[in-house]
Write a protein that holds these residues in place. Structure first.
Motif, PDB file in Angstrom:
ATOM      1  N   ILE A  33      29.764  26.462  32.387  1.00 37.23           N
ATOM      2  CA  ILE A  33      29.802  27.790  31.768  1.00 37.23           C
ATOM      3  C   ILE A  33      30.819  27.807  30.636  1.00 37.23           C
ATOM      4  O   ILE A  33      31.963  27.369  30.805  1.00 37.23           O
ATOM      5  N   ASN A  34      30.401  28.301  29.485  1.00 41.10           N
ATOM      6  CA  ASN A  34      31.320  28.357  28.342  1.00 41.10           C
ATOM      7  C   ASN A  34      31.436  29.750  27.730  1.00 41.10           C
ATOM      8  O   ASN A  34      32.038  29.910  26.670  1.00 41.10           O
ATOM      9  N   MET A  35      30.848  30.752  28.384  1.00 35.69           N
ATOM     10  CA  MET A  35      31.028  32.138  27.957  1.00 35.69           C
ATOM     11  C   MET A  35      31.050  33.029  29.186  1.00 35.69           C
ATOM     12  O   MET A  35      30.234  32.854  30.098  1.00 35.69           O
ATOM     13  N   VAL A  36      31.973  33.988  29.209  1.00 32.35           N
ATOM     14  CA  VAL A  36      32.130  34.881  30.352  1.00 32.35           C
ATOM     15  C   VAL A  36      32.197  36.316  29.839  1.00 32.35           C
ATOM     16  O   VAL A  36      32.929  36.621  28.890  1.00 32.35           O
ATOM     17  N   MET A  37      31.440  37.202  30.484  1.00 31.10           N
ATOM     18  CA  MET A  37      31.504  38.618  30.163  1.00 31.10           C
ATOM     19  C   MET A  37      31.508  39.426  31.449  1.00 31.10           C
ATOM     20  O   MET A  37      30.797  39.107  32.393  1.00 31.10           O
ATOM     21  N   TRP A  38      32.332  40.450  31.479  1.00 31.05           N
ATOM     22  CA  TRP A  38      32.379  41.383  32.590  1.00 31.05           C
ATOM     23  C   TRP A  38      32.155  42.790  32.062  1.00 31.05           C
ATOM     24  O   TRP A  38      32.595  43.134  30.969  1.00 31.05           O
ATOM     25  N   SER A  39      31.485  43.622  32.865  1.00 33.19           N
ATOM     26  CA  SER A  39      31.220  45.007  32.493  1.00 33.19           C
ATOM     27  C   SER A  39      31.977  45.968  33.408  1.00 33.19           C
ATOM     28  O   SER A  39      32.244  45.660  34.568  1.00 33.19           O
ATOM     29  N   TRP A  40      32.302  47.132  32.843  1.00 34.28           N
ATOM     30  CA  TRP A  40      32.758  48.247  33.666  1.00 34.28           C
ATOM     31  C   TRP A  40      31.536  48.943  34.268  1.00 34.28           C
ATOM     32  O   TRP A  40      30.464  48.895  33.704  1.00 34.28           O
ATOM     33  N   CYS A  41      31.741  49.618  35.401  1.00 27.36           N
ATOM     34  CA  CYS A  41      30.743  50.585  35.837  1.00 27.36           C
ATOM     35  C   CYS A  41      31.315  51.949  35.458  1.00 27.36           C
ATOM     36  O   CYS A  41      31.303  52.297  34.294  1.00 27.36           O
ATOM     37  N   GLY A  42      31.881  52.708  36.377  1.00 30.36           N
ATOM     38  CA  GLY A  42      32.475  53.982  35.986  1.00 30.36           C
ATOM     39  C   GLY A  42      33.987  53.973  35.962  1.00 30.36           C
ATOM     40  O   GLY A  42      34.614  54.991  35.687  1.00 30.36           O
ATOM     41  N   GLN A  43      34.599  52.807  36.217  1.00 30.07           N
ATOM     42  CA  GLN A  43      36.034  52.783  36.501  1.00 30.07           C
ATOM     43  C   GLN A  43      36.914  52.945  35.267  1.00 30.07           C
ATOM     44  O   GLN A  43      38.111  53.231  35.379  1.00 30.07           O
ATOM     45  N   ALA A  44      36.340  52.776  34.075  1.00 29.71           N
ATOM     46  CA  ALA A  44      37.153  53.000  32.880  1.00 29.71           C
ATOM     47  C   ALA A  44      37.510  54.479  32.755  1.00 29.71           C
ATOM     48  O   ALA A  44      38.558  54.835  32.208  1.00 29.71           O
ATOM     49  N   SER A  45      36.655  55.345  33.267  1.00 33.55           N
ATOM     50  CA  SER A  45      36.893  56.790  33.155  1.00 33.55           C
ATOM     51  C   SER A  45      38.142  57.219  33.915  1.00 33.55           C
ATOM     52  O   SER A  45      38.932  58.033  33.416  1.00 33.55           O
ATOM     53  N   ASP A  46      38.324  56.702  35.126  1.00 35.06           N
ATOM     54  CA  ASP A  46      39.477  57.135  35.915  1.00 35.06           C
ATOM     55  C   ASP A  46      40.626  56.126  35.876  1.00 35.06           C
ATOM     56  O   ASP A  46      41.586  56.241  36.636  1.00 35.06           O
ATOM     57  N   ALA A  47      40.533  55.152  34.990  1.00 32.50           N
ATOM     58  CA  ALA A  47      41.614  54.182  34.855  1.00 32.50           C
ATOM     59  C   ALA A  47      42.866  54.845  34.284  1.00 32.50           C
ATOM     60  O   ALA A  47      42.776  55.768  33.471  1.00 32.50           O
ATOM     61  N   ARG A  48      44.008  54.365  34.697  1.00 29.23           N
ATOM     62  CA  ARG A  48      45.264  54.761  34.070  1.00 29.23           C
ATOM     63  C   ARG A  48      45.480  53.872  32.840  1.00 29.23           C
ATOM     64  O   ARG A  48      44.849  52.819  32.706  1.00 29.23           O
ATOM     65  N   LEU A  49      46.371  54.277  31.972  1.00 25.32           N
ATOM     66  CA  LEU A  49      46.636  53.462  30.790  1.00 25.32           C
ATOM     67  C   LEU A  49      47.132  52.078  31.185  1.00 25.32           C
ATOM     68  O   LEU A  49      46.781  51.078  30.558  1.00 25.32           O
ATOM     69  N   GLU A  50      47.919  52.017  32.258  1.00 28.41           N
ATOM     70  CA  GLU A  50      48.413  50.716  32.705  1.00 28.41           C
ATOM     71  C   GLU A  50      47.283  49.843  33.248  1.00 28.41           C
ATOM     72  O   GLU A  50      47.374  48.609  33.206  1.00 28.41           O
ATOM     73  N   ASP A  51      46.207  50.466  33.747  1.00 29.93           N
ATOM     74  CA  ASP A  51      45.046  49.695  34.198  1.00 29.93           C
ATOM     75  C   ASP A  51      44.367  49.000  33.015  1.00 29.93           C
ATOM     76  O   ASP A  51      43.879  47.873  33.146  1.00 29.93           O
ATOM     77  N   ILE A  52      44.326  49.679  31.881  1.00 29.84           N
ATOM     78  CA  ILE A  52      43.747  49.069  30.681  1.00 29.84           C
ATOM     79  C   ILE A  52      44.629  47.927  30.198  1.00 29.84           C
ATOM     80  O   ILE A  52      44.122  46.870  29.785  1.00 29.84           O
ATOM     81  N   HIS A  53      45.940  48.118  30.264  1.00 28.14           N
ATOM     82  CA  HIS A  53      46.851  47.022  29.906  1.00 28.14           C
ATOM     83  C   HIS A  53      46.649  45.833  30.845  1.00 28.14           C
ATOM     84  O   HIS A  53      46.676  44.671  30.413  1.00 28.14           O
ATOM     85  N   THR A  54      46.443  46.112  32.135  1.00 26.99           N
ATOM     86  CA  THR A  54      46.187  45.027  33.088  1.00 26.99           C
ATOM     87  C   THR A  54      44.913  44.284  32.719  1.00 26.99           C
ATOM     88  O   THR A  54      44.867  43.047  32.754  1.00 26.99           O
ATOM     89  N   TYR A  55      43.876  45.033  32.364  1.00 28.21           N
ATOM     90  CA  TYR A  55      42.603  44.418  31.964  1.00 28.21           C
ATOM     91  C   TYR A  55      42.781  43.482  30.774  1.00 28.21           C
ATOM     92  O   TYR A  55      42.367  42.318  30.822  1.00 28.21           O
ATOM     93  N   THR A  56      43.392  43.959  29.708  1.00 23.87           N
ATOM     94  CA  THR A  56      43.536  43.118  28.514  1.00 23.87           C
ATOM     95  C   THR A  56      44.478  41.947  28.786  1.00 23.87           C
ATOM     96  O   THR A  56      44.264  40.840  28.268  1.00 23.87           O
ATOM     97  N   PHE A  57      45.506  42.175  29.609  1.00 25.72           N
ATOM     98  CA  PHE A  57      46.425  41.080  29.946  1.00 25.72           C
ATOM     99  C   PHE A  57      45.705  39.980  30.714  1.00 25.72           C
ATOM    100  O   PHE A  57      45.848  38.782  30.406  1.00 25.72           O
ATOM    101  N   LEU A  58      44.902  40.352  31.708  1.00 31.53           N
ATOM    102  CA  LEU A  58      44.194  39.357  32.513  1.00 31.53           C
ATOM    103  C   LEU A  58      43.158  38.604  31.669  1.00 31.53           C
ATOM    104  O   LEU A  58      43.006  37.388  31.807  1.00 31.53           O
ATOM    105  N   MET A  59      42.438  39.318  30.800  1.00 28.88           N
ATOM    106  CA  MET A  59      41.473  38.654  29.928  1.00 28.88           C
ATOM    107  C   MET A  59      42.175  37.657  29.019  1.00 28.88           C
ATOM    108  O   MET A  59      41.727  36.507  28.860  1.00 28.88           O
ATOM    109  N   ASN A  60      43.271  38.092  28.427  1.00 26.78           N
ATOM    110  CA  ASN A  60      44.004  37.211  27.520  1.00 26.78           C
ATOM    111  C   ASN A  60      44.562  35.995  28.258  1.00 26.78           C
ATOM    112  O   ASN A  60      44.571  34.875  27.729  1.00 26.78           O
TER     113      ASN A  60
END
Length: 269
Positions: free
Chosen positions: A120-147
């Protein structure tokens, strides 16, 4: 002389702004015209990309759209259909960016990519509804883990994604969090599949986020509940394909996302 200096200054600013966006790959509502995708890059993508896509119901909209494209006779947009077609490991790994929690997806990705013989040389993940109730720190966690995964697996391309619309509009907290993801991707030269932006416009470029559009293409105008996908299809006979169901939404939404995803694959290739 002052006008010339001002013109040059504005031109230089514009160059930097364009350069910042050009170094990122942003797939949004501007990327749904499949006729503009060069087929030589589609072929290269099919030959070279092996993709895993973790998602639940909302994320399936992309795959439904890909199916709609693949059904056309002689369509080059084929996947998992033998030789010279894109390899897509759908629903792999299981879960999504908020299911069963907000970090397990990263552990599952790492486990998948560390398997012996992995190609596998490409990975993609999708949100379902969880971006709506995410806290700002949850978004930071997401981008940190992806990076972090990108650093750990430099030969794998990772696709970022925004959360689907929820009707909260341009002043809602979801839009704020999607903007955080967009800004991170542009500033750090990432690849973003802008799920929410595709839902915010009809194919003619009419904007609906400021009319409280949701993931079903519903919006309100002067207190009336309407649906931009139904309206566009009614005004453009023959341009909307039927499908066997587009999860939570209208088939046109899936159709647009399938086209945009092949644009992404060709652009990545």
């Amino acid at each position: 002389m002052k006008k010339i200096i001002l013109f040059v200054f504005i031109a230089i600013i514009n160059v930097f702004l364009v350069d910042a966006r050009d170094n990122a790959i942003i797939i949004d509502h501007n990327c749904i015209d499949i006729s503009k995708v060069p087929l030589n890059w589609v072929e290269k993508a099919k030959q070279e990309i092996i993709l895993s896509y973790g998602h639940t119901s909302h994320g399936s909209q992309i795959v439904t759209g890909m199916d709609m494209l693949a059904e056309d006779e002689g369509s080059p947009f084929q996947y998992n259909n033998g030789e010279n077609t894109l390899v897509l490991y759908d629903y792999t790994p299981s879960g999504d960016l908020g299911n069963p929690d907000r970090t397990s997806w990263a552990d599952r990705t790492r486990e998948l990519l560390n398997q012996e013989g992995n190609t596998i040389n490409m990975v993609m993940w999708s949100w379902c509804g969880q971006a709506s109730d995410a806290r700002l720190e949850d978004i930071h966690t997401y981008t940190f883990l992806m990076n972090s995964l990108e650093t750990e697996f430099p030969n794998v391309t990772f696709i970022y994604m925004t959360g689907h619309l929820d009707g909260s509009g341009i002043n809602g907290t979801l839009h704020q969090k999607n903007e955080m993801i967009r800004e991170f991707c542009i500033e750090n030269k990432k690849i973003l599949f802008d799920f929410a932006d595709i839902e915010s416009y009809d194919p003619d470029g009419n904007f609906f986020l400021n009319k409280n559009a949701d993931d079903g293409c519903n919006y309100t105008l002067n207190g009336e509940n309407r649906n931009w996908a139904e309206e566009w299809c009614a005004n453009n006979p023959g341009k909307c394909k039927d499908c066997n169901g587009c999860a939570h939404s209208h088939c046109l939404n899936c159709q647009n996302k399938g086209k945009a995803f092949w644009w992404l694959l060709a652009r990545a290739a």
